[in-house]
Scaffold this motif. Structure first.
Motif, PDB file in Angstrom:
ATOM      1  N   TYR A 555       0.802  -1.224   0.000  1.00 18.62           N
ATOM      2  CA  TYR A 555       0.000   0.000   0.000  1.00 18.62           C
ATOM      3  C   TYR A 555       0.842   1.285   0.000  1.00 18.62           C
ATOM      4  O   TYR A 555       0.353   2.361   0.326  1.00 18.62           O
ATOM      5  CB  TYR A 555      -0.951   0.029   1.211  1.00 18.62           C
ATOM      6  N   THR A 556       2.095   1.192  -0.390  1.00 20.68           N
ATOM      7  CA  THR A 556       2.911   2.409  -0.458  1.00 20.68           C
ATOM      8  C   THR A 556       2.735   3.134  -1.780  1.00 20.68           C
ATOM      9  O   THR A 556       2.995   4.338  -1.870  1.00 20.68           O
ATOM     10  CB  THR A 556       4.400   2.061  -0.282  1.00 20.68           C
ATOM     11  N   GLN A 557       2.303   2.418  -2.802  1.00 19.86           N
ATOM     12  CA  GLN A 557       2.058   3.023  -4.102  1.00 19.86           C
ATOM     13  C   GLN A 557       0.581   2.869  -4.446  1.00 19.86           C
ATOM     14  O   GLN A 557      -0.033   1.849  -4.118  1.00 19.86           O
ATOM     15  CB  GLN A 557       2.919   2.356  -5.175  1.00 19.86           C
ATOM     16  N   ALA A 558       0.012   3.870  -5.073  1.00 18.37           N
ATOM     17  CA  ALA A 558      -1.418   3.845  -5.370  1.00 18.37           C
ATOM     18  C   ALA A 558      -1.695   4.529  -6.694  1.00 18.37           C
ATOM     19  O   ALA A 558      -0.933   5.407  -7.137  1.00 18.37           O
ATOM     20  CB  ALA A 558      -2.220   4.515  -4.259  1.00 18.37           C
ATOM     21  N   ILE A 559      -2.783   4.115  -7.311  1.00 18.35           N
ATOM     22  CA  ILE A 559      -3.280   4.755  -8.535  1.00 18.35           C
ATOM     23  C   ILE A 559      -4.766   5.007  -8.345  1.00 18.35           C
ATOM     24  O   ILE A 559      -5.512   4.101  -7.968  1.00 18.35           O
ATOM     25  CB  ILE A 559      -3.023   3.869  -9.770  1.00 18.35           C
ATOM     26  N   HIS A 560      -5.185   6.234  -8.571  1.00 15.06           N
ATOM     27  CA  HIS A 560      -6.592   6.611  -8.450  1.00 15.06           C
ATOM     28  C   HIS A 560      -7.098   7.037  -9.832  1.00 15.06           C
ATOM     29  O   HIS A 560      -6.439   7.823 -10.522  1.00 15.06           O
ATOM     30  CB  HIS A 560      -6.779   7.749  -7.446  1.00 15.06           C
ATOM     31  N   VAL A 561      -8.244   6.530 -10.196  1.00 17.43           N
ATOM     32  CA  VAL A 561      -8.814   6.793 -11.520  1.00 17.43           C
ATOM     33  C   VAL A 561     -10.162   7.480 -11.349  1.00 17.43           C
ATOM     34  O   VAL A 561     -10.994   7.042 -10.540  1.00 17.43           O
ATOM     35  CB  VAL A 561      -8.997   5.475 -12.303  1.00 17.43           C
ATOM     36  N   ARG A 562     -10.364   8.532 -12.094  1.00 15.14           N
ATOM     37  CA  ARG A 562     -11.629   9.268 -12.016  1.00 15.14           C
ATOM     38  C   ARG A 562     -12.063   9.649 -13.420  1.00 15.14           C
ATOM     39  O   ARG A 562     -11.243  10.063 -14.240  1.00 15.14           O
ATOM     40  CB  ARG A 562     -11.455  10.526 -11.159  1.00 15.14           C
ATOM     41  N   ALA A 563     -13.360   9.495 -13.701  1.00 12.52           N
ATOM     42  CA  ALA A 563     -13.915   9.867 -15.005  1.00 12.52           C
ATOM     43  C   ALA A 563     -15.148  10.727 -14.796  1.00 12.52           C
ATOM     44  O   ALA A 563     -16.014  10.394 -13.990  1.00 12.52           O
ATOM     45  CB  ALA A 563     -14.261   8.632 -15.820  1.00 12.52           C
ATOM     46  N   THR A 564     -15.230  11.835 -15.516  1.00 12.46           N
ATOM     47  CA  THR A 564     -16.394  12.723 -15.475  1.00 12.46           C
ATOM     48  C   THR A 564     -16.649  13.234 -16.884  1.00 12.46           C
ATOM     49  O   THR A 564     -15.827  13.080 -17.782  1.00 12.46           O
ATOM     50  CB  THR A 564     -16.162  13.917 -14.522  1.00 12.46           C
ATOM     51  N   SER A 565     -17.793  13.863 -17.067  1.00 18.11           N
ATOM     52  CA  SER A 565     -18.122  14.417 -18.383  1.00 18.11           C
ATOM     53  C   SER A 565     -17.388  15.726 -18.620  1.00 18.11           C
ATOM     54  O   SER A 565     -17.132  16.490 -17.684  1.00 18.11           O
ATOM     55  CB  SER A 565     -19.628  14.642 -18.501  1.00 18.11           C
ATOM     56  N   ALA A 566     -17.063  15.968 -19.871  1.00 18.78           N
ATOM     57  CA  ALA A 566     -16.432  17.229 -20.251  1.00 18.78           C
ATOM     58  C   ALA A 566     -17.519  18.267 -20.490  1.00 18.78           C
ATOM     59  O   ALA A 566     -18.415  18.063 -21.304  1.00 18.78           O
ATOM     60  CB  ALA A 566     -15.596  17.039 -21.508  1.00 18.78           C
ATOM     61  N   SER A 567     -17.452  19.366 -19.761  1.00 17.74           N
ATOM     62  CA  SER A 567     -18.432  20.426 -19.918  1.00 17.74           C
ATOM     63  C   SER A 567     -18.211  21.158 -21.243  1.00 17.74           C
ATOM     64  O   SER A 567     -17.099  21.180 -21.786  1.00 17.74           O
ATOM     65  CB  SER A 567     -18.332  21.426 -18.767  1.00 17.74           C
ATOM     66  N   SER A 568     -19.285  21.750 -21.757  1.00 20.00           N
ATOM     67  CA  SER A 568     -19.201  22.484 -23.016  1.00 20.00           C
ATOM     68  C   SER A 568     -18.183  23.603 -22.898  1.00 20.00           C
ATOM     69  O   SER A 568     -18.220  24.400 -21.960  1.00 20.00           O
ATOM     70  CB  SER A 568     -20.585  23.052 -23.368  1.00 20.00           C
ATOM     71  N   GLY A 569     -17.246  23.655 -23.830  1.00 18.82           N
ATOM     72  CA  GLY A 569     -16.255  24.719 -23.852  1.00 18.82           C
ATOM     73  C   GLY A 569     -15.028  24.464 -22.998  1.00 18.82           C
ATOM     74  O   GLY A 569     -14.067  25.242 -23.048  1.00 18.82           O
ATOM     75  N   ASP A 570     -15.024  23.406 -22.203  1.00 20.23           N
ATOM     76  CA  ASP A 570     -13.868  23.135 -21.355  1.00 20.23           C
ATOM     77  C   ASP A 570     -12.715  22.625 -22.211  1.00 20.23           C
ATOM     78  O   ASP A 570     -12.915  21.994 -23.251  1.00 20.23           O
ATOM     79  CB  ASP A 570     -14.226  22.093 -20.293  1.00 20.23           C
ATOM     80  N   THR A 571     -11.494  22.910 -21.767  1.00 20.01           N
ATOM     81  CA  THR A 571     -10.314  22.465 -22.498  1.00 20.01           C
ATOM     82  C   THR A 571      -9.408  21.670 -21.571  1.00 20.01           C
ATOM     83  O   THR A 571      -9.501  21.769 -20.343  1.00 20.01           O
ATOM     84  CB  THR A 571      -9.529  23.653 -23.065  1.00 20.01           C
ATOM     85  N   LEU A 572      -8.514  20.922 -22.179  1.00 20.94           N
ATOM     86  CA  LEU A 572      -7.569  20.124 -21.402  1.00 20.94           C
ATOM     87  C   LEU A 572      -6.692  21.018 -20.535  1.00 20.94           C
ATOM     88  O   LEU A 572      -6.477  20.735 -19.342  1.00 20.94           O
ATOM     89  CB  LEU A 572      -6.713  19.289 -22.362  1.00 20.94           C
ATOM     90  N   ALA A 573      -6.203  22.115 -21.093  1.00 20.26           N
ATOM     91  CA  ALA A 573      -5.316  23.010 -20.350  1.00 20.26           C
ATOM     92  C   ALA A 573      -6.045  23.672 -19.186  1.00 20.26           C
ATOM     93  O   ALA A 573      -5.500  23.765 -18.065  1.00 20.26           O
ATOM     94  CB  ALA A 573      -4.746  24.077 -21.287  1.00 20.26           C
ATOM     95  N   ALA A 574      -7.288  24.110 -19.419  1.00 14.16           N
ATOM     96  CA  ALA A 574      -8.053  24.770 -18.354  1.00 14.16           C
ATOM     97  C   ALA A 574      -8.361  23.800 -17.227  1.00 14.16           C
ATOM     98  O   ALA A 574      -8.300  24.159 -16.046  1.00 14.16           O
ATOM     99  CB  ALA A 574      -9.341  25.351 -18.938  1.00 14.16           C
ATOM    100  N   TRP A 575      -8.697  22.582 -17.594  1.00 16.69           N
ATOM    101  CA  TRP A 575      -8.996  21.565 -16.576  1.00 16.69           C
ATOM    102  C   TRP A 575      -7.759  21.266 -15.720  1.00 16.69           C
ATOM    103  O   TRP A 575      -7.834  21.264 -14.494  1.00 16.69           O
ATOM    104  CB  TRP A 575      -9.506  20.313 -17.281  1.00 16.69           C
TER     105      TRP A 575
END
Length: 832
Positions: A555-575
């Motif tokens: 348990y010293t290393q972990a990976i967390h995964v999260r998925a959500t919808s992309a809002s209209s007009g959102d960009t990768l850089a802004a997020w």
């Protein structure tokens, strides 16, 4: 779950269950002989145009154990002599290694070339010539009451090209379909899907698609009308898919339409997409559809039937009722986006039987093998492969093999037999003791074994064999039903199977199927958003709100995964910038670092990698977050580990993860909708009120603070409202006096200081909330592993002694965090 059974669970055992259900429905109605004199001639003419389709079911059906008997089947109708076949989409969607059998028994390998789920129609192609294509009728010629026949492959593939006869029971039915259907009382059973419904001219009037299956309901089947079939086939030919017009709105049927009454109000517009053709034309929520072109529309089926006469890009006049005013809107239609069809084939090739040529089965890791009869079906297997079960396809016997480790080869024959007898009785005897019929230690030059044969009441007979080998006990158990055990011929075959068990595995033997699941390599994980990636098999999966977590063995290393919808007009850089600022706001500058975003590619799309590190004052954690947007969803994969972790193992983990990240739309949960990213809505200063009626106080704390029971209605004496690196604790006591509470606190503070001189505190008298006398303790512990500051207040109100603590670690002691803590304390009010 509704009653409309489209037979999408098509495996061997699902069909068996469906057969048991359908067999309760009773026979189809009888027709007078004189009414059916033409049927044999019609069938003789039409049957060559009907084929049987079989293949492996979709991988998405997790309920089916994968083995050679898990097959799905249905029916198809030849539409072109060169091997073009129409069938139901639900028959072949996801089906692998398709095989088509014509009426004369000729077998062809096939592939699904076009699939349209909206109409439930698909095309299958085989490499053939000179086939007999079907003749299609005209929908206008179909009459209620006329005699029809259904040709298909009901229940079992051995029953292909079966014929049932009935009448057209109704037209223009709208049940579980985008379009109108033909109702018939001709018996339609599992496997008939995709077959022909023909008239007495030998013409196809529809493609059978579903039946109503419920005990007490008889002869209620449905077929896709020939005009819908022609419409779909034409689009397949011209465009390779059905080009459906897109308006960009959601329509709601009236109550009358839902229950089947004639509707007077029509379709209400429940939602309009802001960027849609409907919005551009001025159609608004709560408008009512009256007609599309010249077609009146009062139900969703009416709408779909009307709109299919138009192509994307065309203009259509839509009459609506807007308030009390009738209005006609001219709309330029868009196009519905559709997924592409993918032809699937097993790694073994085009063989329907993936175990073709395999006459033995075994486990390479645990080192055993035995014969593999054609009727042997692998059942459940443990995660590590140390236990596996088999059943006979005909239900005559079951077999299990298990391996127990950490045993001694020196276990005596007596001890071994006693162990086997005990296990045998525990597993099979039930409530009554098993009767031992045979017990012996079989001496062999190689692999001697203990043998127990017992009778388990009326259930049947069990033979257990135990082999000791390299510190492991290999236990093989065969259970045979009573009626089959007493058949000498079958007994010989059972013993032959058991005698074939060997404590060896020949990796060079091509006839030996390896079922080992033990792995020191990687395991691939896939979530409901279609995201997949590989991790070392030693990692384990957990869960947390909003996603999934994975951890290494310590348990010293972990990976967390999260998925959500992309809002209209959102960009990768802004997020990525928002997430970075949220992280930076958690910690004081000297307790965290953030790298500049690095542009990479993940799942075939641009991505950003942001490295970070943080500490509360003792050990540093490090990691990075991967951000990418694909198919309207945002994916964040966060990797965390101790900053001191370096070297080849960590590099390999990161390389494995980033190189295997994929997103497959076909693997997405089809019921997924819009998943709001709560971080976009988060306001760290928004508060929620907690009231404690029993201890007569209320407090306003930030909404994103947490506590096990902070916001419920339970009036607990001690409440802790926590955030990363700090908390507000409110204790209430109706028994201790103000003086006693102060003495107790002073004694505790003095003891802590005496134990460690670096622990420093001061006390003073203060006035709180304008008129409340209080004792204040200021604590600082800068030399702690996690340096922190704490303020404790003790005071009395309404004859209740309160003990309130404000604690914050130095690592998170930013001006904003400290102000929220102080503001929460100052919001404390007292109830009467």
């Amino acid at each position: 779950m509704g009653n409309w059974n489209t037979y999408k669970k098509k495996g061997f055992f699902a069909l068996l269950s469906a057969f048991l259900l359908v067999s309760l429905l009773g026979p189809a109605p009888s027709y007078a002989a004189e009414a059916n004199t033409e049927v044999p001639k019609v069938i003789e003419k039409t049957s060559p145009s009907v084929v049987a389709i079989i293949g492996k079911p979709s991988d998405s059906d997790k309920s089916l154990e994968k083995n050679r008997f898990n097959l799905a089947h249905g029916t198809g109708v030849i539409v072109e002599s060169n091997g073009v076949i129409v069938t139901n989409a639900h028959v072949v969607k996801g089906m692998r290694n398709i095989v088509v059998v014509t009426s004369n028994g000729t077998t062809y390998n096939g592939r699904a070339t076009n699939i349209d789920e909206e109409s439930d129609l698909a095309l299958v192609k085989i490499d053939a010539t000179g086939l007999s294509p079907a003749t299609f009728a005209s929908s206008s010629d179909i009459k209620v009451g006329e005699t029809v026949a259904a040709i298909g492959t009901p229940i079992s593939f051995a029953l292909r090209n079966s014929v049932t006869v009935g009448i057209v029971s109704g037209l223009d039915r709208s049940v579980s379909s985008q379009y109108q259907l033909i109702q018939t009382d001709a018996a339609i059973n599992p496997g008939n899907s995709g077959g022909a419904l023909i008239n007495m001219k030998g013409e196809v009037i529809g493609i059978n698609t579903m039946k109503y299956a419920e005990i007490g309901v008889e002869n209620l089947g449905f077929a896709i009308p020939v005009d819908t079939v022609k419409y779909v086939l034409k689009h397949f030919q011209l465009y390779g898919k059905v080009k459906r017009p897109y308006l960009g709105l959601e329509l709601e049927e009236s109550w009358e339409a839902v229950v089947g009454l004639p509707s007077s109000t029509g379709l209400r517009v429940a939602y309009v997409d802001p960027d849609s053709p409907a919005a551009s034309a001025g159609i608004q929520q709560d408008d009512f559809f009256v007609s599309i072109g010249t077609s009146k529309v009062k139900t969703l089926v009416d709408y779909n039937e009307a709109i299919k006469h138009y192509l994307p890009g065309e203009k259509v006049d839509i009459a609506i009722q807007s308030g009390s005013s009738p209005v006609t809107k001219s709309v330029t239609l868009g196009e519905v986006k559709q997924q592409e069809t993918k032809w699937k084939q097993d790694a073994e090739g085009t063989y329907l039987d993936a175990d073709r040529g395999k006459t033995k089965i075994g486990d390479s890791h645990f080192g055993w093998s035995m014969k593999y009869p054609a009727g042997l079906v692998k059942g459940r297997q443990s995660d590590d492969g140390d236990a596996v079960s088999f059943i006979d396809a005909k239900g005559e016997f079951s077999l299990s093999i298990s391996i127990e480790s950490k045993l001694s080869d020196e276990l005596s024959p007596t001890a071994l037999l006693n162990r086997l007898a005990s296990d045998n009785e525990d597993n099979y005897s039930g409530t009554s003791s098993a009767t031992i019929l045979e017990r012996q230690y079989v001496k062999r030059d190689s692999n001697p074994f203990g043998k127990i044969v017992s009778r388990s009441g009326d259930r049947g007979y069990v033979q257990t064999r135990g082999y000791l080998h390299q510190g492991k006990l290999y236990k093989v158990q065969l259970f045979v039903t009573k009626e089959h055990y007493n058949n000498n011929f079958k007994q010989n075959s059972y013993n032959d199977l058991l005698d074939s068990f060997k404590l060896s595995f020949n990796e060079k033997d091509g006839s030996l199927r390896d079922i080992s699941v033990f792995s020191n390599g990687n395991t691939t994980y896939t979530n409901e958003y279609g995201l997949s990636f590989a991790l070392p098999s030693s990692w384990q999966q957990g869960g947390y709100t909003g996603g999934s977590s994975f951890f290494n063995d310590d348990y010293t290393q972990a990976i967390h995964v999260r998925a959500t919808s992309a809002s209209s007009g959102d960009t990768l850089a802004a997020w990525a910038e928002r997430q970075t600022k949220q992280f930076e706001a958690l910690y004081a500058p000297k307790y965290r670092t953030v790298d500049e975003p690095k542009e990479i590619t993940l799942a075939g799309v641009p991505a950003l990698q942001v490295g970070y590190a943080d500490t509360l004052g003792n050990k540093w954690n490090a990691g990075y977050s991967l951000f990418f947007i694909k198919d309207k969803y945002k994916y964040e994969v966060e990797v965390s580990y101790p900053r001191d972790d370096k070297g080849k193992e960590l590099d390999e983990l990161l390389e494995t993860l980033t190189s295997t990240i994929k997103v497959d739309k076909d693997s997405m949960d089809q019921e997924l909708g819009y998943i709001q990213d709560l971080d976009e809505l988060m306001d760290p200063d928004r508060t929620i009120t907690y009231k404690n009626e029993k201890y007569k106080y209320a407090v306003h704390v930030p909404e994103n603070w947490t506590s096990a029971n902070s916001y419920d209605n339970k009036d607990q004496a001690n409440k802790i409202f926590s955030f990363t690196g700090g908390d507000l604790t409110i204790g209430a006591d109706t028994k201790s006096s103000y003086e006693d509470a102060i003495k107790k606190e002073e004694a505790a503070q003095k003891k802590s200081h005496d134990n460690d001189s670096e622990y420093v505190y001061t006390s003073s008298d203060v006035t709180l909330f304008d008129d409340i006398k209080a004792k204040k303790f200021d604590i600082s512990y800068d030399k702690a592993k996690v340096p922190y500051k704490e303020t404790v207040y003790i005071f009395v109100r309404n004859q209740i002694t309160y003990h309130v603590s404000l604690s914050i670690d130095e690592a998170v002691r930013t001006e904003a965090n400290e102000n929220r803590l102080i503001k929460a304390f100052e919001s404390l009010t007292f109830l009467k």
